[in-house]
Design a protein around this motif. Structure first.
Motif, PDB file in Angstrom:
ATOM      1  N   ALA A  59      16.109  16.299  33.077  1.00  0.00           N
ATOM      2  CA  ALA A  59      16.626  14.927  32.893  1.00  0.00           C
ATOM      3  C   ALA A  59      15.926  14.234  31.726  1.00  0.00           C
ATOM      4  CB  ALA A  59      16.448  14.122  34.178  1.00  0.00           C
ATOM      5  N   GLY A  60      14.853  14.844  31.234  1.00  0.00           N
ATOM      6  CA  GLY A  60      14.149  14.265  30.082  1.00  0.00           C
ATOM      7  C   GLY A  60      12.864  13.540  30.450  1.00  0.00           C
ATOM      8  N   LYS A  61      12.403  13.737  31.685  1.00  0.00           N
ATOM      9  CA  LYS A  61      11.218  13.009  32.159  1.00  0.00           C
ATOM     10  C   LYS A  61       9.988  13.210  31.272  1.00  0.00           C
ATOM     11  CE  LYS A  61      10.697  14.950  36.153  1.00  0.00           C
ATOM     12  NZ  LYS A  61      11.671  16.018  36.173  1.00  0.00           N
ATOM     13  N   GLY A  63      -0.320   3.189  25.150  1.00  0.00           N
ATOM     14  CA  GLY A  63      -1.749   3.548  25.177  1.00  0.00           C
ATOM     15  C   GLY A  63      -2.169   3.961  26.581  1.00  0.00           C
ATOM     16  N   TYR A  64      -1.248   4.498  27.324  1.00  0.00           N
ATOM     17  CA  TYR A  64      -1.506   4.933  28.695  1.00  0.00           C
ATOM     18  C   TYR A  64      -1.749   6.441  28.730  1.00  0.00           C
ATOM     19  CZ  TYR A  64       0.060   0.639  31.099  1.00  0.00           C
ATOM     20  OH  TYR A  64       0.183  -0.628  31.589  1.00  0.00           O
ATOM     21  N   VAL A  65      -2.179   6.888  29.896  1.00  0.00           N
ATOM     22  CA  VAL A  65      -2.337   8.316  30.135  1.00  0.00           C
ATOM     23  C   VAL A  65      -1.044   8.831  30.777  1.00  0.00           C
ATOM     24  CG1 VAL A  65      -3.585  10.006  31.511  1.00  0.00           C
ATOM     25  CG2 VAL A  65      -4.822   8.148  30.413  1.00  0.00           C
ATOM     26  N   ASN A  66      -0.578   9.961  30.289  1.00  0.00           N
ATOM     27  CA  ASN A  66       0.632  10.552  30.861  1.00  0.00           C
ATOM     28  C   ASN A  66       0.221  11.704  31.778  1.00  0.00           C
ATOM     29  OD1 ASN A  66       3.039  12.872  29.466  1.00  0.00           O
ATOM     30  ND2 ASN A  66       3.189  11.701  31.330  1.00  0.00           N
ATOM     31  N   ALA A  71       8.262  10.282  29.412  1.00  0.00           N
ATOM     32  CA  ALA A  71       6.959   9.849  29.949  1.00  0.00           C
ATOM     33  C   ALA A  71       5.882   9.935  28.877  1.00  0.00           C
ATOM     34  CB  ALA A  71       6.579  10.703  31.155  1.00  0.00           C
ATOM     35  N   SER A  72       5.894  11.000  28.083  1.00  0.00           N
ATOM     36  CA  SER A  72       4.821  11.107  27.095  1.00  0.00           C
ATOM     37  C   SER A  72       5.020  10.111  25.958  1.00  0.00           C
ATOM     38  CB  SER A  72       4.653  12.549  26.591  1.00  0.00           C
ATOM     39  OG  SER A  72       5.545  12.818  25.559  1.00  0.00           O
ATOM     40  N   ARG A  73       6.258   9.872  25.562  1.00  0.00           N
ATOM     41  CA  ARG A  73       6.485   8.871  24.502  1.00  0.00           C
ATOM     42  C   ARG A  73       6.110   7.469  24.979  1.00  0.00           C
ATOM     43  NH1 ARG A  73      12.149   9.236  21.456  1.00  0.00           N
ATOM     44  NH2 ARG A  73      11.230   7.372  20.523  1.00  0.00           N
ATOM     45  N   GLY A  87      -0.717  16.355  22.950  1.00  0.00           N
ATOM     46  CA  GLY A  87       0.068  16.578  24.162  1.00  0.00           C
ATOM     47  C   GLY A  87      -0.862  16.884  25.321  1.00  0.00           C
ATOM     48  N   ASN A  88      -0.270  17.088  26.474  1.00  0.00           N
ATOM     49  CA  ASN A  88      -1.096  17.314  27.656  1.00  0.00           C
ATOM     50  C   ASN A  88      -1.516  18.769  27.789  1.00  0.00           C
ATOM     51  OD1 ASN A  88      -1.217  14.742  28.564  1.00  0.00           O
ATOM     52  ND2 ASN A  88       0.647  14.902  29.788  1.00  0.00           N
TER      53      ASN A  88
END
Ligand code: DC
Length: 231
Positions: free
Chosen positions: A24-26, A38-41, A30-32, A85-86
């Motif tokens: 679905a593109g989560k 400036g949050y943590v994904n 979420a990362s964008r 990236g994570n």
């Protein structure tokens, strides 16, 4: 757990939950979104994937709930956000790429049906996100992990579109074309029908159907919802 339901939320400490089916593109959204804020994904699915990988490596049955819980308890699964990236670390080893492969994808879905495995995951996910300033994505973030999340998004899309997106991702990774449609359908079915924490939108989630939306449009919509929360 921090109570996020009462005080006026500040833009620094929100918990944003993004749930939805595969494709679905989560992850991209979420990362964008996390980068912009400036949050943590935190990608909760990567934790199920890491445990599934360890089960495969140790030849532990994906149906053996007790053995899987024991395995989880003896593991260090770390989600490490980096600028590129994570990263997912399993017992200090970087397994970020390996956990995206087909066998692990299938195994993660099977591992995730077990209630006691889920309990272990939820406890760790809560600990990771409790301080706020996180965009956490998965299947049960708004319903179970953070029922008091400040904003809950359920990101959905037509199954055919989700299959196409998955095929495109596979091509980019240079993987051999697999029967994506059948695998996605099987995984969807398992995720939506499992007895505990099945994939459903939380009652207070905003459902976004991204079938005919661009990533930018989805992101914009979420940012608008966020703005409304903050005024
Ligand atoms: O999001 P993903 O494709 O990386 O997730 C892999 C599997 O983990 C998925 O089939 C369902 C499960 N999962 C879950 O049950 N709950 C979550 N919060 C995240 C993932």
């Amino acid at each position: 757990m921090t109570d996020h339901s009462s005080a006026q939320p500040s833009s620094r400490n929100l918990i944003i939950a993004i749930d939805g089916p595969a494709g679905a593109g989560k992850s991209t959204i979420a990362s964008r979104l996390a980068r912009k804020l400036g949050y943590v994904n935190l990608e909760s699915g990567a934790m199920y994937r890491a445990l599934a990988l360890k089960a495969i490596e140790r030849d532990i049955s994906l149906d053996d709930e007790a053995a899987l819980v024991k395995l989880a308890e003896g593991s260090r699964i770390k989600l490490e956000p980096t600028i590129g990236g994570n990263r997912t670390l399993l017992d200090k080893q970087d397994v970020s790429s390996r956990i995206r492969e087909r066998d692990v994808t299938e195994a993660a879905s099977r591992v995730s049906v077990h209630p006691k495995v889920r309990e272990w995951m939820v406890e760790h996910q809560r600990a990771m996100g409790a301080g706020g300033g996180v965009v956490m994505e998965g299947r049960d973030i708004g319903t179970k992990v953070f029922p008091d999340a400040d904003l809950k998004i359920f990101l959905d899309a037509d199954p055919v579109v989700r299959e196409q997106r998955r095929m495109q991702q596979q091509r980019i990774r240079g993987e051999v074309a697999a029967d994506v449609a059948a695998e996605l359908r099987a995984r969807d079915h398992r995720d939506r029908t499992r007895a505990i924490s099945p994939l459903v939108p939380a009652a207070d989630a905003v459902v976004i159907d991204s079938t005919s939306m661009t990533e930018d449009e989805v992101l914009q919509k979420i940012e608008e919802l966020l703005q409304r929360k903050l005024v």
